[in-house]
Write a protein that holds these residues in place. Structure first.
Motif, short mmCIF file in Angstrom:
data_model
loop_
_atom_site.label_atom_id
_atom_site.label_comp_id
_atom_site.label_asym_id
_atom_site.label_seq_id
_atom_site.Cartn_x
_atom_site.Cartn_y
_atom_site.Cartn_z
N LEU A 149 0.83 -1.21 0.00
CA LEU A 149 0.00 0.00 0.00
C LEU A 149 0.86 1.26 0.00
O LEU A 149 0.54 2.24 -0.68
CB LEU A 149 -0.94 -0.01 1.20
CG LEU A 149 -2.00 -1.10 1.20
CD1 LEU A 149 -2.83 -1.02 2.48
CD2 LEU A 149 -2.88 -1.02 -0.03
N GLY A 150 1.95 1.24 0.77
CA GLY A 150 2.86 2.38 0.77
C GLY A 150 3.48 2.61 -0.60
O GLY A 150 3.61 3.76 -1.05
N LEU A 151 3.83 1.54 -1.26
CA LEU A 151 4.39 1.65 -2.61
C LEU A 151 3.37 2.22 -3.58
O LEU A 151 3.68 3.15 -4.33
CB LEU A 151 4.87 0.27 -3.08
CG LEU A 151 5.49 0.17 -4.47
CD1 LEU A 151 6.75 1.02 -4.56
CD2 LEU A 151 5.80 -1.28 -4.80
N GLY A 179 8.14 14.01 -9.04
CA GLY A 179 9.38 13.73 -9.76
C GLY A 179 10.50 13.19 -8.90
O GLY A 179 11.66 13.50 -9.15
N GLN A 180 10.17 12.41 -7.89
CA GLN A 180 11.17 11.85 -6.98
C GLN A 180 11.20 10.32 -7.08
O GLN A 180 10.57 9.62 -6.30
CB GLN A 180 10.85 12.26 -5.53
CG GLN A 180 10.88 13.75 -5.29
CD GLN A 180 12.28 14.31 -5.44
OE1 GLN A 180 13.27 13.67 -5.09
NE2 GLN A 180 12.37 15.51 -5.96
N PRO A 181 11.94 9.77 -8.04
CA PRO A 181 11.95 8.31 -8.22
C PRO A 181 12.60 7.54 -7.07
O PRO A 181 12.40 6.34 -6.94
CB PRO A 181 12.74 8.13 -9.52
CG PRO A 181 13.57 9.35 -9.64
CD PRO A 181 12.78 10.46 -9.01
N LEU A 182 13.35 8.22 -6.23
CA LEU A 182 14.00 7.55 -5.10
C LEU A 182 12.96 6.92 -4.17
O LEU A 182 13.22 5.86 -3.59
CB LEU A 182 14.88 8.53 -4.33
CG LEU A 182 15.69 7.95 -3.17
CD1 LEU A 182 16.64 6.86 -3.67
CD2 LEU A 182 16.45 9.05 -2.46
N ALA A 183 11.80 7.53 -4.06
CA ALA A 183 10.75 6.99 -3.19
C ALA A 183 10.35 5.59 -3.62
O ALA A 183 10.19 4.69 -2.79
CB ALA A 183 9.53 7.91 -3.20
N VAL A 184 10.21 5.37 -4.92
CA VAL A 184 9.84 4.05 -5.43
C VAL A 184 11.00 3.08 -5.27
O VAL A 184 10.79 1.91 -4.95
CB VAL A 184 9.37 4.13 -6.89
CG1 VAL A 184 9.23 2.75 -7.50
CG2 VAL A 184 8.05 4.87 -6.97
N ARG A 185 12.20 3.55 -5.46
CA ARG A 185 13.36 2.67 -5.33
C ARG A 185 13.45 2.14 -3.89
O ARG A 185 13.67 0.95 -3.67
CB ARG A 185 14.64 3.41 -5.71
CG ARG A 185 15.83 2.47 -5.80
CD ARG A 185 17.07 3.13 -6.37
NE ARG A 185 16.79 3.71 -7.67
CZ ARG A 185 17.22 4.91 -8.06
NH1 ARG A 185 17.94 5.65 -7.26
NH2 ARG A 185 16.93 5.36 -9.26
N ILE A 186 13.26 3.00 -2.92
CA ILE A 186 13.35 2.59 -1.52
C ILE A 186 12.15 1.72 -1.14
O ILE A 186 12.31 0.61 -0.62
CB ILE A 186 13.46 3.82 -0.59
CG1 ILE A 186 14.80 4.51 -0.83
CG2 ILE A 186 13.30 3.40 0.87
CD1 ILE A 186 14.93 5.86 -0.17
#
Length: 99
Positions: free
Chosen positions: A19-21, A33-40
Motif C-alpha cells: 500500500l505504501g508503494l 518527480g522523486q523516483p527515489l521513493a519508489v526505489r526505496i
C-alpha cells in the motif's frame, strides 16, 4: 514463532509495504518527480514479498494445505488489501476449532 503467526505478521508487513508503494511512493515519483521513493519502497516491499513467499511455503508445508489454498494465499499478496483479507482466515485457523 509458529508458522501461522509468522505468516500473519509477514503478510501484514508485506501488505502495508504494498500500500505504501502504491499510494505513497508512486504518487511521489510521478507527481513530485522523486523516483527515489519508489526505489526505496520497492526494495523494502520486494524483500517483504520474498519473506512472505518463504513463510507461506513453511505454513503450507507444516499444515498440509492443498495447492489451491496456497495459490489463493499467494494471490492475496498480489491484490491491494488482499493480505488483510487473508489474515482473517489465518487468524481463524490459528485459533483452532471452537467448541
Amino acid at each position: 514463532m509458529n508458522a501461522l503467526r509468522q505468516l500473519r505478521l509477514i503478510a501484514f508487513l508485506e501488505g502495508m509495504s504494498f500500500l505504501g508503494l502504491l499510494f505513497v511512493a508512486m504518487p511521489v515519483k510521478y507527481l513530485l518527480g522523486q523516483p527515489l521513493a519508489v526505489r526505496i519502497a520497492g526494495s523494502v516491499h520486494g524483500l517483504l514479498f520474498l519473506l512472505f513467499v518463504s513463510s507461506l511455503f513453511r505454513a503450507a508445508s507444516e499444515h498440509g494445505w492443498p495447492a489451491r489454498r496456497s495459490f489463493a494465499a499467494f494471490g492475496a499478496s498480489l491484490v491491494p488489501f488482499g493480505t488483510f483479507v487473508l489474515d482473517r482466515a489465518l487468524k481463524r485457523e490459528e485459533a483452532g476449532p471452537q467448541g
